[in-house]
Each structure stands twice: as C-alpha cells, then as structure tokens.
Design a protein around this motif. Sequence first.
Motif, PDB file in Angstrom:
ATOM      1  N   VAL A 356       0.874  -1.166   0.000  1.00 12.97           N
ATOM      2  CA  VAL A 356       0.000   0.000   0.000  1.00 12.97           C
ATOM      3  C   VAL A 356       0.911   1.216   0.000  1.00 12.97           C
ATOM      4  CG1 VAL A 356      -1.793   1.300   1.191  1.00 12.97           C
ATOM      5  CG2 VAL A 356      -1.827  -1.208   1.242  1.00 12.97           C
ATOM      6  N   HIS A 357       0.874   1.978  -1.077  1.00 16.70           N
ATOM      7  CA  HIS A 357       1.809   3.082  -1.245  1.00 16.70           C
ATOM      8  C   HIS A 357       1.717   4.070  -0.077  1.00 16.70           C
ATOM      9  CE1 HIS A 357       4.374   5.940  -3.232  1.00 16.70           C
ATOM     10  NE2 HIS A 357       3.463   6.897  -3.103  1.00 16.70           N
ATOM     11  N   SER A 398      -1.781  -1.444  -3.612  1.00 12.70           N
ATOM     12  CA  SER A 398      -1.126  -0.743  -4.720  1.00 12.70           C
ATOM     13  C   SER A 398      -0.495  -1.742  -5.681  1.00 12.70           C
ATOM     14  CB  SER A 398      -0.063   0.212  -4.176  1.00 12.70           C
ATOM     15  OG  SER A 398      -0.634   1.144  -3.278  1.00 12.70           O
ATOM     16  N   THR A 399       0.072  -2.797  -5.131  1.00 14.12           N
ATOM     17  CA  THR A 399       0.625  -3.887  -5.950  1.00 14.12           C
ATOM     18  C   THR A 399       0.251  -5.203  -5.304  1.00 14.12           C
ATOM     19  OG1 THR A 399       2.732  -3.945  -4.748  1.00 14.12           O
ATOM     20  CG2 THR A 399       2.593  -2.464  -6.653  1.00 14.12           C
TER      21      THR A 399
END
Length: 538
Positions: A356-357, A398-399
């Motif tokens: 999570v950015h 996020s990824t």
Amino acid sequence: MHTVIERSTRAHLTASDLHVARGGRPVLTGVDLVVSAGDRLGVVGENGRGKTTLLQVLAGALTPDAGSVRRTGTVGVADQEIPVPPQRSVGDLIDVELAGVRAVLRRFDAAVADLAEERPGAERAYADALAAAEAVDAWDADRRVDLSLAALGAVDDRARPLDTLSVGQRYRIRLACLLGARHDLLLLDEPTNHLDAGGLDHLTARLREHPGGVVLVSHDRALLADVVTEVLDLDPTSDGRPRTYAGGYAGYREGHRAERERWAAEHREQQRERQRLSDDLSAAQNRLSTSWRPDKGTGKHTRATRAPALVRAVHRRRADLEAHAVTAPEPPMRFTPPPLPALPGATLLDATDVTVHGRMDRPQSLALSSGDRLVVTGPNGSGKSSLLAVLAGRLEPSTGRVHRSRTARIGLLAQESPPPSRRRALDVYDAAIGRLVSAGRLAESDVVPLGALGLLTSRDARRPVSELSVGQQRRLDLAVLLAARPHVVLLDEPTNHLSITLVDELTEELGGSPAALVIATHDRQLLRDTASWPRLAL
C-alpha cells in the motif's frame, strides 16, 4: 546482583469509605484503601467507574461527598491531561515538578551555612536537612530526570515552549520529572498511553524500584502484571462495594473470577428458590380453585370442610413468596460469542506481494486456512492496519493480489469505530445482520440476538450509538463482527477501549475457535498470551 532500595518511611496514604456522586449519580461508593512505602496499588474498572475521580480525590484536587483521605509525604500526580500555561517552557515544567527537591537543597545549603558560622542549633538542623536530602537523593534528581527524558523519548530542550509540543510529549516530560523527583507517593493515570516499547520498559523498571507508594490507574495488563502488588477493582460487586485483591495482578484475576462465579451462583440459587415458592403458590391456588367447590352429588360436605385449610395454605405460600427477597443483584454479563464456523480443506484467503503506497511499502504475503493463527507486529506506522484492511477487502493494494474464497465470510474489527449515528445500537446491529441474511450470506438459523452476546446491556442496546461511550461503541462493533459468523476474524488492536475483563474473555473464547484468526497488536500482554502463534513482523 540485587539492588538495595531504601524505602521512604514517610509514604502513607489512607482513604476511608469514600463516596462521590456527580449529577445525582454515584461515581464512587465505599472505597477503602491503604498504600504505604513499597506498595503499588493498581486501580481497574470499566470506563466511567470513577478511576480518574478516585485519583483526584486521593491527590486532594477533589473533595469527596463523604469519607476521608489522609496523606503523609510528598505527592506526585500524572493526570491524563496536562494544562499548558502561556509562555511556559520545558524547563519551567521541570522546575515545577522538581520544586520540592529544589526546596530540600535550599534548606541543606542554608543548614551548611549556619553550621559554618557555628550558629546555635546548627548541628541538629544540618543533620535533619542532610537526612531529608538523602531521602530523595536530591543531588541526583536532575540527572534522573535527564535519564528518564531520554528513555521515554521526551523532548529535553529546556528552552522549548510547551505549547509547541504534542499532548504525548508534554505527558512524557511530566512523567520523567515525577520518576526523577522521588516523591513519597506517585498517583499515575494511564501512564502508558503515550509510550513506546522502550518507554514502557523504563517506566516498569522505575515503578518497581520506587521507594515510596504508587497508585496506578491503568488498562495495560502487562504493566499491572509486572508492577502492582495489589489491585483495587471498582467494577460492580454483589454487595455494591469495591474489592481489593492481594497477590498482584494474578491474584486479582483469580479472585475476580471467583467473586463473579460466587455472585452468579448466589443469584441463580435465589432465583430458583423464588421460582419454587411461586410454583408452590400456584399449586395451592389451583388446589383451592378445583377442590373447595364440590360437584353436584356426593362428597359435598367433605369437600366444603376442606376450604378453610386450602385458603390457609394459599395465604402461607403467598406470605413465603413475599418474604423471600432476591438480594443478589443481576450479575454482570459474560461475553458469549456464537460458534464460529470452519471450511476444512479450503484456502480462505491468499495474499501475494501486497503493498500500500505510503503505508506499507514492503511486499507482504500470507495464506490462511481454517484454524490458522497469526499475530501481526510492528511499530506505529508500519502498516498493520493497512494490511488487515487489504485482507478484508476494504482497501485496494497498490501492488500484488488478494484471493478470497467465495464461500468464506471475512470480518474485520477496525482500530476505530465508524462515526456514531443517532440510530439505536440494536437497530444498527439488526440492520447489519439483516443485510447478510437478505444476501444469502447468513442463514436465519445462525442469527443470534444482540443480548445473547453479553456485550451490551438491554438499556445500552436501546440507546443511540452517539450516546454510547467509546468502549461501548467498540463492543457494538465486536458484536456485529462475531454475529456474522466469520470464517476469518481480523482484529486490529482489539484491546483498545475494551475492559480488562472483556479482553481476557475475548482471548480465551476466540483462542479455541475453528475460524482463522489474525491479530494486529502492540499490546504486551496479548503478545504474551499469543506467544505460541506465528508472527508476521512489519
């Protein structure tokens, strides 16, 4: 090597039959306590039970409606809130907290000067001043404060204005001063609220070696277990008076449990006896109504003559029932979660390389099946809450990717409750469960009423959520979560705002559940209780 601690013989605090009411509502009822040098008294109880009020009374900041307090020795107080006078600095706060030590040193310096000038009585005055200075190790006070400032992570720049500091920073500075001042009596209100792991270790060590007496209000079970010698429990009891338990925190837990069991057993027995007397009265009334009126024909005289005896029997039974009183009040609710289900042989949740950015930048992976246990650890800001939110589907990563079983119900107890509404707690609960039933996610037969969970009283369940305390709102969140019968339970800092008793019950009840359970916590006692579980350190 053992450290020899010189006990302060002056430290003594006695409270007798304290009563305090606010707005017509009793806050403290019949509190008795004695604290001497070497005693460390823990004060526990649900929110609103008067713990902070008790400290104010003991400190002399609040006059009780009834009862008395006697104090011997100097008193240091750490409130949860610290007012900030305008244009005051860190150094000013330190000087205020060390004022007593400074006064002792001034008296000693004056005594030395008198002794040098051979004034009458100077030798006796010098001996007294020296003893007073040695009792608080006055010459080392500033060094002790500096050590505590560093250990607690507090600002040590004495020129720094207090109004530029956070509440936590100001609290840590005052706490460092109190630990350095060697007061005879320390009164501390939730001192762990603003401390990290290193600060907690330092506080624990200083309190254990404090030469005077300590009264400690805290919900931190690890601190209580490591420090206190006795526990004062302000929660309700069968006779309405607080209980003091010897044997430290372990003695309190054992004694508290035994007290609740005796209370519940006494209440059940009195209820059973009342029911028996009520049944006897009903039976006597039935005999009177069916036996004294004879049918036409035979036995008329015999049955009529029985009427007076039957009437007397009814009167006796009614008198017995009226004389019987259920003196034991309704015992407190015990947390009773519904059975949580398992899905054997299935992977309930699988997360791969999720980030999570700005919140959780290092990729994390995990997989959960029924019965799995996991504790997520890490400092504040490391991403514990973000990871649980991603697992629950409330936050997109996020990824990476997250796969959830289509048949698995996943429940999250977030760290903070949603904004409170004016709807009644019962309506909020029923609506949440109703949505699951309507969507086919929960069977009608699996629905449990809110009152069956032992989390909110019937009175509180009918109050608007906005009128509930933070702890009560947290209980409602927990009720909604568990009533949904999740296969995966995600708990984010579950000890926040919950009482000691409920946290112990929650740990015990969920520990043996067949559901998968993930806990994110920094609570030291919960980490001890789950020491055998796998860890994921962020």
